[in-house]
Design a protein around this motif. Structure first.
Motif, PDB file in Angstrom:
ATOM      1  N   LYS A  15       0.848  -1.185   0.000  1.00 37.22           N
ATOM      2  CA  LYS A  15       0.000   0.000   0.000  1.00 37.22           C
ATOM      3  C   LYS A  15       0.882   1.232   0.000  1.00 37.22           C
ATOM      4  N   THR A  16       0.583   2.156  -0.921  1.00 37.60           N
ATOM      5  CA  THR A  16       1.349   3.392  -1.039  1.00 37.60           C
ATOM      6  C   THR A  16       0.405   4.572  -0.937  1.00 37.60           C
ATOM      7  N   TYR A  17       0.792   5.558  -0.148  1.00 37.71           N
ATOM      8  CA  TYR A  17      -0.012   6.773  -0.032  1.00 37.71           C
ATOM      9  C   TYR A  17       0.136   7.640  -1.275  1.00 37.71           C
ATOM     10  N   LEU A  53      -7.248  -2.014   5.800  1.00 35.15           N
ATOM     11  CA  LEU A  53      -7.256  -2.986   4.707  1.00 35.15           C
ATOM     12  C   LEU A  53      -7.939  -4.283   5.143  1.00 35.15           C
ATOM     13  N   ALA A  54      -7.626  -4.749   6.359  1.00 37.76           N
ATOM     14  CA  ALA A  54      -8.227  -5.988   6.859  1.00 37.76           C
ATOM     15  C   ALA A  54      -9.737  -5.854   7.013  1.00 37.76           C
ATOM     16  N   GLY A  55     -10.201  -4.645   7.340  1.00 34.22           N
ATOM     17  CA  GLY A  55     -11.627  -4.415   7.522  1.00 34.22           C
ATOM     18  C   GLY A  55     -12.344  -3.945   6.277  1.00 34.22           C
ATOM     19  N   ALA A  56     -11.682  -4.022   5.137  1.00 31.44           N
ATOM     20  CA  ALA A  56     -12.291  -3.662   3.847  1.00 31.44           C
ATOM     21  C   ALA A  56     -12.724  -2.198   3.796  1.00 31.44           C
ATOM     22  N   LEU A  57     -12.017  -1.347   4.540  1.00 30.88           N
ATOM     23  CA  LEU A  57     -12.285   0.080   4.478  1.00 30.88           C
ATOM     24  C   LEU A  57     -11.428   0.768   3.414  1.00 30.88           C
ATOM     25  N   ASP A  58     -10.414   0.060   2.949  1.00 26.93           N
ATOM     26  CA  ASP A  58      -9.522   0.579   1.927  1.00 26.93           C
ATOM     27  C   ASP A  58      -9.028  -0.608   1.117  1.00 26.93           C
ATOM     28  N   GLY A  59      -8.473  -0.338  -0.048  1.00 29.03           N
ATOM     29  CA  GLY A  59      -8.001  -1.400  -0.905  1.00 29.03           C
ATOM     30  C   GLY A  59      -6.493  -1.390  -1.034  1.00 29.03           C
ATOM     31  N   ALA A  60      -5.899  -2.572  -1.185  1.00 27.04           N
ATOM     32  CA  ALA A  60      -4.459  -2.689  -1.365  1.00 27.04           C
ATOM     33  C   ALA A  60      -4.077  -2.328  -2.797  1.00 27.04           C
ATOM     34  N   ASP A  61      -2.838  -1.876  -2.955  1.00 24.40           N
ATOM     35  CA  ASP A  61      -2.323  -1.602  -4.298  1.00 24.40           C
ATOM     36  C   ASP A  61      -1.890  -2.895  -4.988  1.00 24.40           C
ATOM     37  N   ALA A  62      -1.422  -3.852  -4.197  1.00 22.85           N
ATOM     38  CA  ALA A  62      -0.988  -5.137  -4.739  1.00 22.85           C
ATOM     39  C   ALA A  62      -1.082  -6.178  -3.640  1.00 22.85           C
TER      40      ALA A  62
END
Length: 220
Positions: A15-17, A53-62
């Motif tokens: 994950k990258t900002y 990410l674990a709680g599906a509030l955001d998505g991973a880049d890879a």
């Protein structure tokens, strides 16, 4: 020997900002049913990002994230909301209580949406968290510590498969903190749920099954 299926798994997650600053760099982890894991790390190390990410509030880049057999990469917004409603519960430093609802209504809200409202279990949570005399009050009438206990109770009322908590006892005194942590650990024991808990407290981390540390975007 067959390995237990993971309740939560990260496989080479990155994950990258915005602006290009890397937060998570190839993170992999497994959390099995009934397991409790403490996550530590310096401020800004990405602990809250990992929980989001674990709680599906955001998505991973890879990479791939799977919660209770469900790959998050294949979910749309409705699917992510359903996963949080039915499988994962989150307790973050922002309480996110519904201001127009009383404490009792806030406690019941998510469990009702998930179809798992259990008056007996909720009553036990209320007693253990010391909220019995606060049920008719509204969030604005509560102290920060009381609001935090309501947020924790609301998450646990659904009997989640996966409980994600970011410094859940940060606003509580030592006695209340011990009671909250004990209740979380009992939930895991009784239901086979998993707990991933961010903490700065070595004493809290020692009470959990395993301790992982996040530094410069990598786990150790």
């Amino acid at each position: 020997m067959t390995e237990n299926p993971a309740l939560l798994s990260f496989a080479n997650v990155t994950k990258t900002y915005p602006g290009g600053r890397p937060v998570l760099q190839g993170v992999s982890l497994r959390l099995t049913p009934g397991e409790t894991v403490a996550l530590t790390g310096e401020s800004g190390s990405g602990k809250s990002t990992l929980l989001n990410l674990a709680g599906a509030l955001d998505g991973a880049d890879a990479g791939e994230i799977v919660v209770d057999g469900v790959s998050l990469s294949g979910l749309d917004d409705a699917g992510r909301a359903a996963l949080r409603r039915e499988r994962a519960a989150l307790v973050f430093q922002q309480f996110n209580l519904i201001p127009s609802m009383s404490v009792a209504q806030n406690l019941a809200f998510h469990a009702r949406l998930a179809g798992r409202e259990d008056a007996g279990w909720t009553a036990e949570i209320v007693e253990r968290l010391g909220l019995s005399d606060q049920l008719d009050k509204y969030p604005e009438q509560l102290s920060g510590g009381q609001q935090q206990r309501v947020a924790i109770g609301r998450a646990m009322a659904t009997r989640p498969r996966l409980l994600l908590a970011d410094e859940p006892t940060g606003n509580l005194d030592e006695t209340a903190s011990d009671a909250v942590l004990s209740l979380m650990l009992e939930l895991v024991t009784e239901t086979g749920a998993g707990l991933l808990l961010v903490t700065h407290s070595a004493a809290i981390a020692e009470r959990l099954d395993r301790h992982i540390h996040l530094s410069r975007g990598r786990l150790s």
